[in-house]
Design an enzyme around this catalytic site. Structure first.
Site, mmCIF file in Angstrom:
data_model
loop_
_atom_site.group_PDB
_atom_site.id
_atom_site.type_symbol
_atom_site.label_atom_id
_atom_site.label_comp_id
_atom_site.label_asym_id
_atom_site.label_seq_id
_atom_site.Cartn_x
_atom_site.Cartn_y
_atom_site.Cartn_z
ATOM 1 N N LEU A 156 0.761 -1.243 -0.024
ATOM 2 C CA LEU A 156 0.048 -0.132 -0.345
ATOM 3 C C LEU A 156 0.377 1.271 0.007
ATOM 4 O O LEU A 156 0.463 2.422 -0.269
ATOM 5 C CB LEU A 156 -0.706 -0.162 1.004
ATOM 6 C CG LEU A 156 -2.516 -1.213 1.572
ATOM 7 C CD1 LEU A 156 -2.573 -1.266 2.433
ATOM 8 C CD2 LEU A 156 -3.418 -0.440 -0.407
ATOM 9 N N GLU A 204 -7.550 -5.939 1.520
ATOM 10 C CA GLU A 204 -6.903 -6.973 2.520
ATOM 11 C C GLU A 204 -7.229 -8.316 3.355
ATOM 12 O O GLU A 204 -5.907 -9.133 4.153
ATOM 13 C CB GLU A 204 -6.394 -5.973 3.935
ATOM 14 C CG GLU A 204 -5.088 -4.526 3.329
ATOM 15 C CD GLU A 204 -3.865 -5.048 2.734
ATOM 16 O OE1 GLU A 204 -3.224 -5.478 3.494
ATOM 17 O OE2 GLU A 204 -3.731 -4.704 1.612
#
Length: 118
Positions: free
Chosen positions: A24, A92
């Site tokens: 990320l 996630e």
């Protein structure tokens, strides 16, 4: 993904501060999701506690709950809404692949506009 702590705002528009340390981060594969969601990059930081980081066979990073082992993990802090938090959880795989954990960070380096866009 590691949640640092709730941040600022009112109950209607509260923001959360999220510490990211893997894909990320800016320039890496999943950073596009934070950008598309309107997350605000606050700056660079690292965990206050040493933590071990491992990768799976696809080189996806995971932090292990073993404080004091490993090293302080470098990452980035973002301000995100609750809606973005929900989207990050979905991306996630929380709670199957990752969990949200409160982890103190240190050495926050606020970034200027030019650095944020680099």
């Amino acid at each position: 993904m590691v949640v640092y702590q709730p941040c600022f705002g009112t109950a209607m528009s509260a923001l959360n501060v999220v510490f990211v340390y893997g894909t990320l981060k800016r320039g890496l594969y999943n950073s596009k999701y934070l950008q598309a969601a309107g997350a605000t990059l606050l700056g660079n930081a690292k965990t206050s506690t040493k933590l071990p980081m491992i990768t799976d066979e696809y080189y996806v990073p995971y932090l292990l709950k073993a404080p004091g082992m490993g090293k302080k993990i470098k990452g980035e802090l973002y301000a995100v809404t609750d809606d973005v938090m929900d989207k990050l959880d979905e991306l996630e795989g929380v709670p199957t692949y990752y969990t949200r954990e409160r982890v103190p960070v240190e050495g926050l380096e606020f970034l200027g506009a030019a650095e944020k866009n680099a």
